[in-house]
Design a protein around this motif. Structure first.
Motif, PDB file in Angstrom:
ATOM      1  N   GLY A 227      -8.764   3.506  -7.028  1.00 10.07           N
ATOM      2  CA  GLY A 227      -8.774   4.521  -5.980  1.00 10.07           C
ATOM      3  C   GLY A 227      -8.553   5.903  -6.557  1.00 10.07           C
ATOM      4  O   GLY A 227      -7.663   6.092  -7.396  1.00 10.07           O
ATOM      5  N   ALA A 250     -12.959   4.497  -9.161  1.00  9.80           N
ATOM      6  CA  ALA A 250     -12.990   5.107  -7.832  1.00  9.80           C
ATOM      7  C   ALA A 250     -14.409   5.224  -7.323  1.00  9.80           C
ATOM      8  O   ALA A 250     -15.338   5.526  -8.079  1.00  9.80           O
ATOM      9  N   GLN A 297     -16.961   0.481  -6.417  1.00  7.80           N
ATOM     10  CA  GLN A 297     -16.089  -0.027  -5.368  1.00  7.80           C
ATOM     11  C   GLN A 297     -15.467  -1.341  -5.809  1.00  7.80           C
ATOM     12  O   GLN A 297     -16.144  -2.205  -6.378  1.00  7.80           O
ATOM     13  N   THR A 328      -6.327   2.589  -2.712  1.00  7.41           N
ATOM     14  CA  THR A 328      -7.677   2.668  -2.144  1.00  7.41           C
ATOM     15  C   THR A 328      -7.746   3.427  -0.832  1.00  7.41           C
ATOM     16  O   THR A 328      -8.821   3.558  -0.245  1.00  7.41           O
ATOM     17  N   ASN A 460      -8.204   0.645   3.472  1.00 12.25           N
ATOM     18  CA  ASN A 460      -9.303   0.025   2.726  1.00 12.25           C
ATOM     19  C   ASN A 460      -8.758  -1.135   1.896  1.00 12.25           C
ATOM     20  O   ASN A 460      -8.582  -1.035   0.678  1.00 12.25           O
ATOM     21  N   CYS A 495      -3.143   3.150   1.879  1.00  7.67           N
ATOM     22  CA  CYS A 495      -3.479   1.733   1.994  1.00  7.67           C
ATOM     23  C   CYS A 495      -2.227   0.868   2.134  1.00  7.67           C
ATOM     24  O   CYS A 495      -2.341  -0.350   2.297  1.00  7.67           O
TER      25      CYS A 495
END
Length: 559
Positions: A227, A250, A297, A328, A460, A495
């Motif tokens: 992230g 990221a 991702q 994230t 996320n 997150c």
């Protein structure tokens, strides 16, 4: 259109970096926008002996008026074009285009630059942007650079507010929206490596496969951060400062910050904007030995061999770390009603600053009565024809000062205790929403052309599955120092179960998680207590009669 004196001074200094002569080739008429654009081009041309300006007539005229091309003199294939006046957030795109057409090298990685030069096929790109969109410049600048480096790539950046009829005809309801050879290429923020990979794939290349092979070959990191928002950047910086092998993977550097227009509560920074803060975070990371893996991702987390934690990526690769920091972030929460996903970027949007200008004079709805929803309604009221603010609860949750302001606006209606049940459209764009009282009653259709959803954030974390403990809201459960229930795995930021989703708290949480990861590395690599004592005895000489030796219970039990 005269530039602000400070802006003009800065641009003049930048233009000293020109290496090749360039020409500003304008297509104009007698309209106000053409006059503004020509004034700007005349001023820019007067800033450097390497810049000339020319207004074209006849067959040379572009189909869009006003517009202009920046062309390298003697090499017309090196060119970019703007339709409209690239000020606001796009002024940086204008400056970079001037420099890059003028021979100033890009700061992009050599790997990506080589990929761009190697792309095959003919690629004509058109990007619709708005001057208030903070996500648009990255896309515009990426495609401009590609058109400078590869003669088979063309790009024109189009201000949707200057060419609203074309935007409407082509179904542009969100920015940035990119067309490739006349077909929709994508909407929303995209970074250069992501665009290059997608073009390579369209051309039958194997860039994605080669990238996966390269990532798979990388050695494990001591700290791997997942992230690139404030929490992730902070974690990576704190780890790298310890002199240990640090990586950060990221989707985009900056995360949710990139969608934030004005930031006024970051302590010691009275005011900044999301994209600027994201650039500052990346600049700070570049001061350290941090391996930044972009446009990737995360897709899975698992325990690997030798005490490593594996992070699977959506592109097919995997990275590993002795410790991992999950950062994230979060994304906009959706309504979850029929039609919402179908009409996303076709009238359903989440960014009033970016997409508001596309709805000038139209009736729209804002969903959500918190601070973000009420602020959106206030901002949009100055652009659109009419705003209906819809709040599920019987009262708004926004600050009192914002509530007073929104109630004072003549073109804003507030509907409390109301739920949205469907987004309605004609197949190409939104035409209305279905609403009804929250506690039951007669429903109705509200005729609107835009729906701005402002109902909070979702973490996320779906990609984690059951690898770590999650709360009932899907947030990563951590203790006071960022530890998850999985040894060697830490988490920070939006997150997690951290209750206050703020930039400043994310920065602090990222540093805390990183320091905890470093502490874990020290403790897990340190020799056991009994081994350390034995080593001390050896160093001090032979064990003598009468020396006390603490024997662990486990040893005594097996004696």
């Amino acid at each position: 259109m005269a530039l602000d004196p400070n802006l003009a001074t800065q641009l003049t200094a930048y233009l000293e970096n020109l290496r090749e002569p360039i020409e500003l080739v304008a297509t104009l008429d007698d309209g106000a926008k053409s006059i503004e654009l020509d004034e700007l081009l005349v001023e820019i041309a007067g800033m450097s002996e390497l810049i000339t300006r020319r207004v074209v007539e006849g067959a040379e005229r572009d189909e869009r008026v006003p517009s202009f091309a920046i062309t390298r003199t003697g090499a017309p294939e090196v060119s970019v074009r703007f339709a409209g006046i690239p000020m606001g957030h796009e002024f940086t795109s204008l400056v970079l285009a001037l420099l890059q057409v003028g021979g100033h090298p890009s700061k992009a990685s050599q790997d990506v630059l080589d990929q761009i030069r190697g792309l095959t096929g003919v690629h004509k790109f058109e990007t619709f942007f708005s001057l208030s969109c903070q996500n648009c410049p990255d896309v515009v600048q990426a495609l401009n650079l590609m058109s400078v480096l590869n003669p088979d790539i063309e790009h024109v950046a189009i201000d949707g507010a200057v060419f609203p009829d074309e935007a409407d005809a082509r179904g542009v309801m969100a920015v940035p929206t990119v067309f490739h050879n006349g077909e929709n290429f994508g909407s929303g923020r995209m970074e250069l490596p992501e665009i290059v990979a997608k073009v390579d794939e369209l051309s039958g290349g194997d860039a994605a496969e080669r990238a996966a092979q390269e990532l798979n070959a990388r050695e494990p990191y001591e700290v791997l951060v997942v992230g690139g928002g404030p929490a992730g950047a902070s974690a990576a910086i704190y780890a790298a400062r310890k002199g240990i092998r640090t990586g950060i993977v990221a989707d985009r550097v900056g995360g949710q910050v990139l969608d934030t227009m004005s930031i006024e509560n970051l302590v010691s920074v009275p005011h900044t904007e999301g994209p600027k803060l994201a650039a500052d975070l990346e600049r700070h990371m570049s001061d350290y030995d941090i391996d930044l893996v972009r446009s990737q991702q995360a897709a899975g987390l698992s325990e690997g061999r030798d005490g490593l934690t594996m992070v699977d990526l959506a592109g097919g690769a995997a990275l590993s770390g002795k410790t991992v920091v999950l950062a994230t972030g979060a994304r906009w929460r959706t309504m979850g009603v029929p039609g919402e996903e179908e009409y996303r970027n076709k009238g359903v949007t989440f960014c009033p600053h970016c997409d508001g200008p596309l709805f000038k004079g139209k009736d729209i709805a804002v969903i959500g009565g918190g601070n973000s929803g009420v602020e959106a309604a206030i901002d949009l009221a100055g652009i659109v024809g009419h705003v209906t603010l819809i709040e599920f609860l019987d009262e708004m949750r926004a600050d009192e000062v914002l509530q007073r302001k929104v109630h004072s606006l003549p073109n804003v209606d507030v509907r409390l205790g109301t739920k949205t049940t469907e987004v309605i459209g004609d197949g190409g764009k939104v035409t209305g929403i279905a609403i009804e009282p929250r506690d039951g009653g007669q429903g109705e259709q509200l005729d609107v052309e835009g729906v701005f959803v402002q109902i909070g954030l979702l973490p996320n974390t779906e990609w984690l599955g059951d690898a770590v403990e999650l709360s009932e809201r899907g947030e990563v459960v951590i203790d006071g120092v960022g530890r998850t229930n999985l040894p060697g795995v830490f988490a920070a930021g939006d997150c997690t179960i951290e209750p206050y989703k703020q930039i400043v708290t994310a920065l602090g949480a990222g540093s805390t998680a990183s320091l905890s990861a470093f502490d874990h590395l020290i403790r897990s690599s340190a020799p056991s207590e009994e081994a350390a004592m034995a080593a001390t005895k050896v160093a001090d000489g032979p064990i003598e009669a009468g020396d006390q030796i603490d024997v662990p219970d486990s040893v005594g039990a097996n004696a």
